[in-house]
Design a protein around this motif. Sequence first.
Motif, PDB file in Angstrom:
ATOM      1  N   HIS A 145       9.203 -24.434 -20.049  1.00  0.00           N
ATOM      2  CA  HIS A 145      10.616 -24.470 -19.651  1.00  0.00           C
ATOM      3  C   HIS A 145      10.748 -25.298 -18.378  1.00  0.00           C
ATOM      4  CE1 HIS A 145       9.571 -21.235 -16.868  1.00  0.00           C
ATOM      5  NE2 HIS A 145       9.378 -20.380 -17.861  1.00  0.00           N
ATOM      6  N   ARG A 146      12.002 -25.714 -18.116  1.00  0.00           N
ATOM      7  CA  ARG A 146      12.201 -26.655 -17.022  1.00  0.00           C
ATOM      8  C   ARG A 146      11.848 -26.057 -15.651  1.00  0.00           C
ATOM      9  NH1 ARG A 146      16.204 -29.029 -13.933  1.00  0.00           N
ATOM     10  NH2 ARG A 146      17.805 -27.662 -14.741  1.00  0.00           N
ATOM     11  N   PRO A 147      12.284 -24.802 -15.381  1.00  0.00           N
ATOM     12  CA  PRO A 147      11.908 -24.253 -14.068  1.00  0.00           C
ATOM     13  C   PRO A 147      10.391 -24.267 -13.837  1.00  0.00           C
ATOM     14  CG  PRO A 147      13.613 -22.903 -15.083  1.00  0.00           C
ATOM     15  CD  PRO A 147      13.188 -23.904 -16.130  1.00  0.00           C
ATOM     16  N   GLY A 148       9.625 -23.977 -14.874  1.00  0.00           N
ATOM     17  CA  GLY A 148       8.166 -24.021 -14.748  1.00  0.00           C
ATOM     18  C   GLY A 148       7.696 -25.431 -14.432  1.00  0.00           C
ATOM     19  N   ARG A 149       8.294 -26.378 -15.135  1.00  0.00           N
ATOM     20  CA  ARG A 149       7.888 -27.781 -14.896  1.00  0.00           C
ATOM     21  C   ARG A 149       8.304 -28.237 -13.492  1.00  0.00           C
ATOM     22  NH1 ARG A 149       9.366 -28.040 -20.378  1.00  0.00           N
ATOM     23  NH2 ARG A 149      11.436 -28.861 -19.933  1.00  0.00           N
ATOM     24  N   ASP A 150       9.456 -27.754 -13.020  1.00  0.00           N
ATOM     25  CA  ASP A 150       9.888 -28.114 -11.654  1.00  0.00           C
ATOM     26  C   ASP A 150       8.899 -27.581 -10.619  1.00  0.00           C
ATOM     27  OD1 ASP A 150      12.075 -29.359 -12.675  1.00  0.00           O
ATOM     28  OD2 ASP A 150      13.521 -27.776 -12.134  1.00  0.00           O
ATOM     29  N   VAL A 154       2.817 -21.832  -4.820  1.00  0.00           N
ATOM     30  CA  VAL A 154       3.568 -23.092  -4.690  1.00  0.00           C
ATOM     31  C   VAL A 154       4.201 -23.236  -3.297  1.00  0.00           C
ATOM     32  CG1 VAL A 154       5.355 -24.579  -5.671  1.00  0.00           C
ATOM     33  CG2 VAL A 154       3.963 -23.144  -7.168  1.00  0.00           C
ATOM     34  N   PRO A 155       4.914 -22.220  -2.788  1.00  0.00           N
ATOM     35  CA  PRO A 155       5.488 -22.399  -1.444  1.00  0.00           C
ATOM     36  C   PRO A 155       4.409 -22.696  -0.404  1.00  0.00           C
ATOM     37  CG  PRO A 155       6.317 -20.381  -2.467  1.00  0.00           C
ATOM     38  CD  PRO A 155       5.239 -20.893  -3.362  1.00  0.00           C
ATOM     39  N   GLU A 208      14.519 -21.757  -5.433  1.00  0.00           N
ATOM     40  CA  GLU A 208      14.967 -22.586  -6.566  1.00  0.00           C
ATOM     41  C   GLU A 208      13.806 -22.864  -7.541  1.00  0.00           C
ATOM     42  OE1 GLU A 208      16.709 -26.028  -4.631  1.00  0.00           O
ATOM     43  OE2 GLU A 208      17.777 -24.661  -3.284  1.00  0.00           O
ATOM     44  N   SER A 209      12.800 -23.579  -7.071  1.00  0.00           N
ATOM     45  CA  SER A 209      11.650 -23.879  -7.946  1.00  0.00           C
ATOM     46  C   SER A 209      10.642 -22.744  -7.866  1.00  0.00           C
ATOM     47  CB  SER A 209      10.982 -25.180  -7.513  1.00  0.00           C
ATOM     48  OG  SER A 209      11.913 -26.194  -7.398  1.00  0.00           O
ATOM     49  N   GLU A 234      11.410 -24.819   6.443  1.00  0.00           N
ATOM     50  CA  GLU A 234      12.528 -25.465   5.746  1.00  0.00           C
ATOM     51  C   GLU A 234      12.054 -26.113   4.436  1.00  0.00           C
ATOM     52  OE1 GLU A 234      15.641 -29.032   6.706  1.00  0.00           O
ATOM     53  OE2 GLU A 234      14.425 -28.264   8.347  1.00  0.00           O
ATOM     54  N   ALA A 235      10.904 -26.762   4.499  1.00  0.00           N
ATOM     55  CA  ALA A 235      10.378 -27.429   3.295  1.00  0.00           C
ATOM     56  C   ALA A 235       9.970 -26.417   2.222  1.00  0.00           C
ATOM     57  CB  ALA A 235       9.173 -28.299   3.675  1.00  0.00           C
ATOM     58  N   MET A 236       9.550 -25.231   2.658  1.00  0.00           N
ATOM     59  CA  MET A 236       9.066 -24.234   1.704  1.00  0.00           C
ATOM     60  C   MET A 236      10.185 -23.501   0.970  1.00  0.00           C
ATOM     61  SD  MET A 236       6.084 -22.485   4.009  1.00  0.00           S
ATOM     62  CE  MET A 236       5.650 -21.207   2.833  1.00  0.00           C
ATOM     63  N   LEU A 237      11.338 -23.359   1.636  1.00  0.00           N
ATOM     64  CA  LEU A 237      12.386 -22.490   1.097  1.00  0.00           C
ATOM     65  C   LEU A 237      12.782 -22.808  -0.357  1.00  0.00           C
ATOM     66  CD1 LEU A 237      14.660 -21.872   4.219  1.00  0.00           C
ATOM     67  CD2 LEU A 237      13.187 -20.235   3.019  1.00  0.00           C
TER      68      LEU A 237
END
Length: 396
Positions: free
Chosen positions: A40-45, A247-248, A30-31, A22-25
């Motif tokens: 860009h923002r998605p990269g920073r997220d 990241v996940p 999204e991120s 659940e935490a990884m999804l």
Amino acid sequence: MSNDVIYLDCNATTPCDPRVVEAMLPSMTESFANPTTRNHRPGRDAATALERARATIDRLLGGRAASEVVFTAGATEANNLALIGAAEALADRGRHIISQVTEHASVLEPLAALKQRGWEITLVGVDGKGRVKLEDLEAALRDDTALVSLMLANNETGTIQPVTRASELAHARGALVHCDAAQAIGKLPVDVAALDVDLLSFSAHKFYGPKGVGALWIRHRRPPIRIASVIFGGGQESGLRSGTPNVPGAVGMARAMELAADEGEGERARVAAMRDRLEGSILGAVEESSRNGDVDNRLPNTTNLSFTEVEINALLVSLPDLAVNTGSACTSAHPEPSQVLRAMGVPAELAGSSLRLSLGRFTTEAEVDRAAARITEEVIRLRDMPTRMGRGSHRY
Ligand code: PMP
């Protein structure tokens, strides 16, 4: 465990905890952006998610700076980075490394590779319980010893090594200490300050996290510990592990570590009680069965049992309803008596007939009772068979 197989092989790997999934999804859907792209923002997220995971892991290990955590693909990669990376960076101090005989292949094999390249490797022996002989370790330390590598817990027997004491000895001679904690995290409280180690390796899938992610923790100090890169490319992870970060995986590993901390002593006590019940039941019912390892210093989830006069592969074949192991999963393709047990002085015949049972968070009492009954039944049945697999037959 779903379907009808009772899973008692948690030292090989664990299922992902649904709370981890659940935490990884969000970091997959999204991120999902590349965290090294900061324009860009998605990269920073994505970078924020990665750095949060790094900070959580460092805090839960008792570290002092998030930058101490270098994400890798698992403990094997972390062990290679620690040993080969530190050896190369510290070559001016000396080319001598000390470890011990019951380490995992992901420590022993990089050491063998270093030996080929001119390093001198001393492998210290263990006692009958699998604990490293500290007096031999102390005697092996030299002025040119760059590194001592000692696992925290053994994958086959669960024996816990006296890492804090070994660190004290090694540091007194100026050597760095690496610890393979792959089997300890999630099963024991692991605190880098208490262990006083400089480098610590682990893999998320051993503690209900995803496969394919782990880390090398590197103590932050001045001057910094020098580690040479073993993977070259885009320079991610402070240049120590090039490649787009997982990241996940990192997020899942951090969540898995949080859950292990939350479950804590309660889970350890519950698992240990089931392990003791399983072990006691089999040892009580099967004649000429014995326990390998250190009863006073072992993982709460692991038992390792030997049965005289039993051909272990025949036993495994007769237990299709159980997922159990004969030793380290990584070496189970080689039908040789366990090297770990042999190093402890267990006779070849008993070392060749050992069963490793490793329980976990999702093991139930009903499963343990069923497994004990089935193992007992099959050992007795195989011993009663007149030829081939039974008494007096050829074994190893
Ligand atoms: N060290 C130990 C003690 C292990 O048990 C294992 C896994 N069997 C590893 C290292 C390697 O972990 P991974 O396969 O996740 O890289």
